[in-house]
Motif scaffolding. Structure first.
Motif, short mmCIF file in Angstrom:
data_model
loop_
_atom_site.label_atom_id
_atom_site.label_comp_id
_atom_site.label_asym_id
_atom_site.label_seq_id
_atom_site.Cartn_x
_atom_site.Cartn_y
_atom_site.Cartn_z
N LEU A 299 3.81 20.65 2.32
CA LEU A 299 3.67 18.73 3.06
C LEU A 299 2.77 18.58 2.94
O LEU A 299 1.99 18.06 2.96
CB LEU A 299 3.81 18.87 4.87
CG LEU A 299 6.61 18.85 4.47
CD1 LEU A 299 6.23 18.56 6.58
CD2 LEU A 299 6.18 18.19 4.63
N ALA A 300 1.56 19.52 3.46
CA ALA A 300 0.28 19.64 3.30
C ALA A 300 -0.21 19.37 1.97
O ALA A 300 -1.40 18.68 1.64
CB ALA A 300 -0.56 20.89 4.28
N LEU A 301 0.20 20.37 0.94
CA LEU A 301 -0.56 20.02 -0.14
C LEU A 301 0.22 19.00 -0.58
O LEU A 301 -0.75 18.46 -1.91
CB LEU A 301 0.13 21.73 -0.80
CG LEU A 301 -0.57 21.67 -2.17
CD1 LEU A 301 -1.59 21.67 -2.83
CD2 LEU A 301 1.24 22.52 -2.95
N LEU A 302 1.47 18.23 -0.22
CA LEU A 302 2.14 17.03 -0.85
C LEU A 302 0.96 16.21 -0.82
O LEU A 302 0.86 15.53 -1.15
CB LEU A 302 3.64 17.07 -0.70
CG LEU A 302 4.48 17.79 -1.38
CD1 LEU A 302 6.09 17.67 -0.61
CD2 LEU A 302 4.51 18.04 -3.12
N ILE B 245 -4.50 11.42 -5.55
CA ILE B 245 -4.61 10.24 -6.75
C ILE B 245 -4.58 8.71 -5.96
O ILE B 245 -5.21 8.12 -6.74
CB ILE B 245 -2.35 10.62 -6.56
CG1 ILE B 245 -1.96 11.92 -7.05
CG2 ILE B 245 -1.89 9.54 -7.28
CD1 ILE B 245 -0.85 11.76 -6.98
N LEU B 246 -4.23 9.09 -5.36
CA LEU B 246 -4.73 7.39 -4.22
C LEU B 246 -6.17 7.36 -4.39
O LEU B 246 -6.71 6.34 -5.11
CB LEU B 246 -4.80 7.50 -2.89
CG LEU B 246 -3.12 7.36 -2.47
CD1 LEU B 246 -3.43 6.87 -0.58
CD2 LEU B 246 -2.68 6.15 -2.75
N ARG B 247 -7.75 8.43 -4.34
CA ARG B 247 -8.85 8.33 -4.85
C ARG B 247 -8.43 8.27 -5.98
O ARG B 247 -10.03 6.59 -6.41
CB ARG B 247 -9.32 9.48 -3.98
CG ARG B 247 -11.06 9.36 -4.42
CD ARG B 247 -12.14 8.15 -4.25
NE ARG B 247 -11.90 8.17 -2.43
CZ ARG B 247 -12.72 9.20 -2.05
NH1 ARG B 247 -13.68 9.54 -2.25
NH2 ARG B 247 -12.62 8.82 -0.67
N LEU B 248 -8.06 8.72 -6.85
CA LEU B 248 -8.37 8.43 -8.55
C LEU B 248 -7.81 7.22 -9.13
O LEU B 248 -8.89 6.19 -9.95
CB LEU B 248 -7.97 9.67 -8.76
CG LEU B 248 -8.04 11.35 -8.96
CD1 LEU B 248 -7.26 11.87 -9.85
CD2 LEU B 248 -9.89 11.48 -9.07
N LEU B 249 -6.95 6.53 -8.16
CA LEU B 249 -6.71 5.23 -8.57
C LEU B 249 -7.46 4.34 -7.84
O LEU B 249 -7.01 2.66 -8.27
CB LEU B 249 -5.31 5.33 -8.50
CG LEU B 249 -4.17 6.06 -9.30
CD1 LEU B 249 -2.83 5.81 -8.58
CD2 LEU B 249 -4.17 5.67 -10.86
#
Length: 324
Positions: A242-245, A252-256
């Motif tokens: 869960l921590a990895l996900l 992903i949010l930061r990259l987008l």
């Protein structure tokens, strides 16, 4: 001639001993005349006059009563081990000093032993407890049967008759913080289970507290099952996944270029949950580590203060049970 040793651990049983002694002697009439008896009473450092009552009983039946006084209170299961060390019978039985287990069942148990069955147990079909105690007992036996020893009879047992070879094998193990009766099942000998209904206690009150019940459950479960450790490993992998996900989601949010989720409350809930799991995991691991340390120290399971052994005799005593 066959000899039966009955091991009876005693703890604050002053009022029970006279009645128990009388019933034990009267029960001998149910057996063939050639059977000899030995009663090994273990005083687990009682704080009342249990020792005096035991020595009075021995004065009436010096040829068959053995009184073993322990220096300190070590619990019923270690007291039984002390009894095994001093029992000399061809077969041995363990029963409670308050006689909630019916003595009449011993005759049937002895019959199975004569047929070659090395372990005969009395399987409780019902118990006098109610409410929470009954629920806890049922849960304990279900967990033990489901995750530790599948061959345990439903309802559990602490009333058994077994061959001397079983006693010798149990004594070889010298296990600490364990369940002496479940060790007999662990040996793997085929056994016969006789169902019975346990009687309510007539005299005195039980010293079998909730704390002692919990300790027995922990000792038994940890001694015969690795499930707690396996559950910790499984939960750790799930939390790690869960921590990895969640970490991947944040990246992903930061990259987008999207804003990262915020929320102090949700963060604290996660931290508290993980911290609680870590403390629980450390506690479970500590139970296993403690048992390893206790075994490595190799301290004795009990210390004998004094032993009054029976005087040899080839005949049954003629003293009346009414004299008790």
């Amino acid at each position: 001639m066959p000899k039966i040793s009955l091991i009876i651990p005693c703890y604050f049983n002053e009022s029970n001993i006279p009645v128990t002694g009388a019933e034990l002697i009267a029960n001998e009439a149910r057996f063939p005349a050639e059977v000899n008896f030995e009663y090994v009473f273990i005083d687990d450092s009682s704080g009342d006059k249990t020792v005096e009552a035991l020595h009075h009983l021995r004065s009436l039946y010096p040829d068959r009563v053995c009184v073993v006084e322990l220096a300190g209170n070590v619990g019923a299961h270690n007291a039984v081990v002390a009894g095994l060390e001093h029992a000399t019978g061809d077969c041995i039985a363990v029963l409670a000093a308050d006689l909630q287990d019916p003595l009449s069942l011993l005759v049937e148990m002895y019959g199975y032993w004569r047929q070659g069955i090395r372990l005969v147990i009395g399987n409780r079909q019902d118990r006098p407890e109610t409410g929470v105690q009954r629920f806890l007992a049922a849960t304990f036996h279900w967990l033990m049967k489901r995750f530790a020893l599948p061959n345990i009879p439903s309802g559990g047992f602490d009333f058994a008759l077994f061959d001397r070879q079983v006693a010798v094998e149990v004594l070889k193990m010298q296990e600490r913080n364990s369940n002496i009766f479940y060790l007999m099942l662990w040996l793997g000998y085929p056994y016969v289970s006789i169902p019975y209904v346990r009687r309510p206690r007539q005299l005195g009150h039980s010293r079998w507290t909730l704390a002692k019940r919990i300790k027995l459950f922990v000792d038994s479960f940890v001694s015969f099952s690795f499930l707690p450790i396996r559950l910790i490993s499984t939960a750790g992998m799930l939390l790690g996944t869960l921590a990895l996900l969640y970490g991947t989601y944040i990246i992903i949010l930061r990259l987008l270029g999207s804003s990262e989720p915020t929320g102090w409350s949700s963060l604290m809930v996660v931290l508290l949950f993980v911290s609680a799991f870590q403390m629980l995991a450390l506690g479970i691991i500590g139970e296993y580590v403690w048992r390893g340390l206790d075994a490595a120290r190799n301290r004795p399971l009990y210390v004998v203060k004094e032993v009054a052994e029976p005087k040899p005799s080839t005949a049954r005593s003629t003293t009346s049970a009414d004299s008790l």
